[in-house]
Design an enzyme around this catalytic site. Structure first.
Site: not given
Ligand code: RFL
Ligand code: PHB
Length: 393
Positions: A204, A296, A300, A388
């Protein structure tokens, strides 16, 4: 005329929250359907989180999907923070007794989808116009369209696992829900590339040009992020510019060791903190990003989706086993107690490491003093480490 079906729990969304809930309920003998707006390939193609807390790994084990995760996940005992051009290590394991695992969200999703298919549980992909009804009564319903035909499912409970832009949270009257939000004035541009990680643990980076993060998906695949202006588009960041800027933000030795290569995915994520309260409305329960968003920086988002599902699956299992509602009644307060602590930690790490021009030179000096304090105080490092690796459930 809509076809009618009945199920015990209708789950909206097949992200990690919906899929993990479906699997834990299946193991408890509870019948579910998952309705997902997108196609299976689309869901599997979304590159997102990559770092699992030990509690999330334990939960995936309990769901019976830990095999590939243990074979392919990379277990990390520490992380580096780089500031003032020098890397400093936080020994997470020595400070907290716990470790974290690098394993992509795409892989978690694939493992859960495979397990659901093997169990014969139903998922409807490309379900259109999903809507929830009568959540205040004893017989809630979910309606949707698929291939032009209308369907209605009557159920005991609805789990809103449909992410930040889903329909479930929005179907609650505004007077019944309070939303707390902070939108940050920058985003992260992320690149995935088939190049070896520059270090075996995450780095980081605090830098006057902005935050950077070097993470990975495997020994041969890197995931890299840079703080960027909120209005930037992916087209503003050709690969060469991305790698040049990353090198400028790293310390000289790490910059020299960095191997660059073509990006295989590139996307920009806005940074936001958001919490909706409560997360239960009659027979509708929200879990994961449908209920809260974290920037992010603390990794978490996915882990909070898992802890919500831990509480919710336990509450539903207890209800079907005993008829009691105590755990269901406690769900909202229990989940939110943990959510707010992760919100605080993600907000703190974001403020510690990013460039906030509006805070001026004074703000930068305070950040550097805090970083200096962090690496001169074991107590401060323990606080970082225990948050963390994940607070207990
Ligand atoms: P998700 O993964 O967004 O899944 C929700 C699902 O619901 C569907 N959906 C619907 N289905 C039916 N009818 C509707 N009207 C609907 N509307 C939506 C969607 O298509 C989807 O499949 O939520 P969930 O399951 O709560 O999981 C949460 C995680 O995905 C999220 O917290 C993390 O990915 C956040 N996040 C990151 N978290 C990290 O800890 N590290 C990261 O590096 C990180 N990068 C990210 C991320 C989230 C991103 N988003 C939301 C744009 C990068 C991105 C781009
Ligand atoms: C990852 O995408 O691997 C990731 C993203 C955010 C973090 C740590 C790991 O803080």
């Amino acid at each position: 005329m809509a076809t009618k079906n009945r199920v015990q729990v209708a789950i909206i969304g097949s992200g990690p929250a919906g899929l993990l809930l479906g699997q834990l309920l299946h193991l408890a003998g509870i019948d579910t359907i998952i309705l997902e707006r997108r196609s299976k390939d689309y869901v599997l193609g979304r590159v997102r989180a990559g770092l699992l807390e030990q509690g999330t790994v334990d939960l995936l084990d309990r769901a019976g999907v830990g095999k590939r995760l243990h074979a392919q996940g990379l277990v990390h005992e520490g992380l580096d923070v780089c500031f003032g051009g020098v890397r400093h290590r936080v020994d997470l394991h020595a400070l907290s007794g716990r470790k974290v695992t690098i394993y992509g969200q795409t892989e978690v999703t694939r493992d859960l989808m495979d397990a659901r298919e093997a169990a014969g549980a139903k998922t409807v992909y490309e379900a259109e116009d999903v809507s929830v009804h009568d959540v205040g009564g004893a017989r809630p319903k979910v309606r949707y369209r698929k291939d032009g035909a209308g369907h209605e499912i009557e159920c005991d409970f609805i789990a809103g696992c449909d992410g930040f832009h889903g329909v479930c949270r929005g179907s609650v009257p505004a007077s019944s829900i309070a939303c707390y939000e902070r939108v940050y004035p920058f985003g992260w541009i992320g690149v995935l590339s088939d190049t070896p990680p520059v270090s075996h643990e995450l780095i980081y980076v605090h830098h006057e040009r902005g935050f950077a993060l070097c993470t990975m998906r495997s020994h041969t695949r890197s995931r890299l992020y840079l703080q960027c202006p909120i209005e930037d588009e992916v087209e503003d960041w050709p690969d060469e510019r991305f790698w040049d800027e990353l090198r400028r933000r790293l310390d000289p030795a790490t910059a020299a060791a960095l191997v660059s290569g073509p990006s295989i995915e590139k996307s920009i994520t806005p940074l936001r903190s958001f919490v909706a309260e409560p997360v239960r409305f009659g027979r509708l329960f929200l879990a994961g990003d449908a209920a809260h968003i974290v920037p992010p920086t603390g990794a978490k988002g996915l882990n909070l989706a898992a802890s919500d599902v831990h509480y919710l699956s336990g509450a539903l299992t207890e209800h079907y086993a005993s008829g009691k509602t105590a755990e269901l009644d406690a769900y909202s307060a229990r989940a939110l107690q943990r959510v707010w602590k992760a919100e605080r930690f993600s907000w703190w790490m974001t403020h510690l490491l990013h460039r906030f021009p509006e805070n001026g030179a004074f703000g930068t000096k305070i950040q550097l003093a805090e970083l200096d304090y962090l690496f001169s105080s074991r107590a401060a490092q323990i606080s970082l480490a225990e948050n963390y690796v994940g607070l207990p459930y």
